[in-house]
Design a protein around this motif. Structure first.
Motif, mmCIF file in Angstrom:
data_model
loop_
_atom_site.group_PDB
_atom_site.id
_atom_site.type_symbol
_atom_site.label_atom_id
_atom_site.label_comp_id
_atom_site.label_asym_id
_atom_site.label_seq_id
_atom_site.Cartn_x
_atom_site.Cartn_y
_atom_site.Cartn_z
ATOM 1 N N UNK A 141 -85.759 -36.206 80.886
ATOM 2 C CA UNK A 141 -84.427 -35.856 80.252
ATOM 3 C C UNK A 141 -84.004 -37.031 78.878
ATOM 4 N N UNK A 142 -84.454 -38.450 78.988
ATOM 5 C CA UNK A 142 -84.111 -38.908 77.783
ATOM 6 C C UNK A 142 -84.877 -38.509 76.534
ATOM 7 N N UNK A 143 -86.079 -37.974 76.857
ATOM 8 C CA UNK A 143 -86.941 -37.642 75.760
ATOM 9 C C UNK A 143 -86.257 -36.321 74.891
ATOM 10 N N UNK A 144 -85.818 -35.344 75.710
ATOM 11 C CA UNK A 144 -85.310 -34.247 75.136
ATOM 12 C C UNK A 144 -83.761 -34.853 74.332
ATOM 13 N N UNK A 145 -83.128 -35.663 75.001
ATOM 14 C CA UNK A 145 -81.909 -36.102 74.174
ATOM 15 C C UNK A 145 -82.178 -36.763 72.920
ATOM 16 N N UNK A 146 -83.418 -37.337 73.010
ATOM 17 C CA UNK A 146 -83.839 -37.965 71.712
ATOM 18 C C UNK A 146 -84.204 -36.730 70.837
ATOM 19 N N UNK A 147 -84.913 -35.877 71.134
ATOM 20 C CA UNK A 147 -85.374 -34.660 70.601
ATOM 21 C C UNK A 147 -83.976 -34.270 69.763
ATOM 22 N N UNK A 148 -83.013 -34.122 70.746
ATOM 23 C CA UNK A 148 -81.631 -33.281 70.255
ATOM 24 C C UNK A 148 -81.077 -34.218 69.068
ATOM 25 N N UNK A 149 -81.224 -35.428 68.694
ATOM 26 C CA UNK A 149 -80.836 -36.167 67.683
ATOM 27 C C UNK A 149 -81.444 -35.937 66.769
ATOM 28 N N UNK A 150 -82.731 -35.584 66.578
ATOM 29 C CA UNK A 150 -83.650 -35.355 65.482
ATOM 30 C C UNK A 150 -83.311 -33.748 65.209
ATOM 31 N N UNK A 151 -83.053 -32.817 66.094
ATOM 32 C CA UNK A 151 -83.086 -31.478 65.786
ATOM 33 C C UNK A 151 -81.514 -31.214 65.230
ATOM 34 N N UNK A 152 -80.675 -31.922 65.613
ATOM 35 C CA UNK A 152 -79.275 -31.901 64.853
ATOM 36 C C UNK A 152 -79.411 -32.161 63.631
ATOM 37 N N UNK A 153 -80.092 -33.157 63.292
ATOM 38 C CA UNK A 153 -80.036 -33.736 61.894
ATOM 39 C C UNK A 153 -80.972 -32.577 60.928
ATOM 40 N N UNK A 154 -81.670 -31.656 61.831
ATOM 41 C CA UNK A 154 -82.230 -30.537 60.890
ATOM 42 C C UNK A 154 -81.190 -29.522 61.016
ATOM 43 N N UNK A 155 -80.193 -29.535 61.396
ATOM 44 C CA UNK A 155 -79.316 -28.515 61.199
ATOM 45 C C UNK A 155 -79.087 -27.432 62.554
ATOM 46 N N UNK A 156 -79.787 -27.785 63.809
ATOM 47 C CA UNK A 156 -79.988 -27.072 64.997
ATOM 48 C C UNK A 156 -78.429 -27.616 65.747
ATOM 49 N N UNK A 157 -78.151 -26.626 66.601
ATOM 50 C CA UNK A 157 -76.999 -26.851 67.798
ATOM 51 C C UNK A 157 -78.056 -26.950 68.996
ATOM 52 N N UNK A 158 -77.814 -28.155 69.876
ATOM 53 C CA UNK A 158 -78.764 -28.479 70.690
ATOM 54 C C UNK A 158 -77.936 -28.636 72.061
ATOM 55 N N UNK A 159 -78.564 -28.348 73.134
ATOM 56 C CA UNK A 159 -77.930 -28.580 74.296
ATOM 57 C C UNK A 159 -79.038 -29.095 75.295
ATOM 58 N N UNK A 160 -78.849 -30.280 76.249
ATOM 59 C CA UNK A 160 -80.086 -30.819 77.145
ATOM 60 C C UNK A 160 -79.089 -30.911 78.328
ATOM 61 N N UNK A 161 -79.999 -31.144 79.413
ATOM 62 C CA UNK A 161 -79.492 -31.262 80.636
ATOM 63 C C UNK A 161 -80.521 -31.168 81.874
#
Length: 330
Positions: A141-161
């Motif tokens: 889960x923490x890896x996907x949370x880290x991905x989310x930060x990067x992807x949001x900076x690329x313009x994505x809306x992201x949800x993890x869980x």
């Protein structure tokens, strides 16, 4: 079209088909490839590290479930031990720094970075993926949370869980860390259509707006009543063997499913699960053409198709109406 990394025997691809989206999978394991070919799935037999977005120019959605052996509690835990380094690598990749996966030790741990490499390469080429769907064991889960930060900076809306598969119609209890991202518009995790399983709580109990979870007996009616005896997580101690009746969902399907004992109500041994039966407990159709020489491993590594369909629909904005949240406690 979806390009599915670490595609396995076709769970994500079959789920995508259920959601009405074509796919092509990249898979290195010859056994899983044999099953995919028999199932008529578009497949590239190779290592995802040797390919990139430019090789699949028609794909607008990226999906993947990297190998879980170094992350799961049933494994040696190399991925969990290297977590800090993995999270640092994700951050550095987002800053476009060069990362050598070899520094993470076990090469399977480094494979968790591959979907991010593909996503960033597509973005840098001016053809970012419209949506991204990722799943792994809940320890990631923490890896996907880290991905989310990067992807949001690329313009994505992201949800993890973390989602529970029995809440999506899979007749087993299995928790998966998931990520869904969309480039144009908001995104949310898929919502449950069924109640969560609770040991000792009746199938009919719980939120009346949700359907009951599905049992092994409903999935395998020709078996009649039975009990499954599992040694998952017992450390070899026979006294700690778990038991579930056919009126409950299955334990998490792993590569050791062929070792499960089945007994009748009088305690007499029954035949072990066939590949078809084990596949149905993982959410596959009865006639899925399991092939190759290590079907148990294929089964354990597969993404349940019903969960895959729900993730694809959520990422593409096709969330069914009237559903309820399926998040497990973090």
């Amino acid at each position: 079209m979806i390009v599915d990394l670490f595609a396995g025997p076709g769970g994500m691809d079959h789920g995508a088909a259920l959601a009405g989206v074509p796919s092509v999978g990249v898979e290195w394991d010859a056994n899983a490839v044999a099953t995919r070919v028999a199932a008529g799935l578009a497949t590239v037999h190779g290592d995802v590290r040797r390919y990139g977005p430019a090789d699949f120019s028609d794909a607008t959605v990226l999906a993947g479930g990297p190998p879980c052996q170094t992350w799961t509690v049933a494994g040696a835990g190399a991925g969990r031990a290297a977590l800090a380094d993995v999270l640092d690598a994700v951050k550095r990749m987002g800053a476009r720094e060069t990362v050598d996966p070899a520094v993470l030790g076990d090469e399977r741990t480094g494979l968790v970075l591959e979907p991010l490499r593909w996503a960033l390469e597509a973005a840098d080429a001016g053809r970012p993926y419209e949506a991204i769907v990722l799943e792994q064991v809940q320890q990631a889960r923490q890896v996907w949370d880290a991905y989310a930060e990067v992807l949001r900076a690329e313009g994505y809306s992201v949800a993890t869980g973390v989602l529970r598969t029995e809440q999506f119609g899979v007749p087993q209890t299995r928790r998966r860390a998931v990520l869904v991202a969309r480039l144009n518009g908001p995104v949310a995790l898929p919502e449950a259509s069924r109640r969560p399983y609770r040991r000792g709580v009746a199938q009919s109990a719980g939120d009346s707006r949700l359907a009951p979870w599905k049992s092994m007996g409903e999935t395998l009616p020709d078996r009649g009543p039975f009990t499954v005896i599992s040694n998952y997580g017992t450390g070899g101690d026979l006294k700690n063997r778990g038991r579930r009746s056919s009126g409950e969902p299955a334990f998490t399907v792993t590569g050791k499913i062929s070792r499960l004992r089945l007994v009748d109500p009088d305690g007499r041994d029954l035949p072990r699960l066939s590949p078809s039966e084990a596949g149905q407990l993982q959410g596959f159709p009865t006639d899925w053409p399991w092939s190759g020489g290590d079907i148990s491993r294929e089964l354990g590594n597969a993404c349940p198709p019903q969960l895959a369909a729900a993730l694809a629909e959520a990422a593409l904005g096709a969330q069914p109406a009237g559903a309820r949240p399926a998040l497990a406690a973090a």
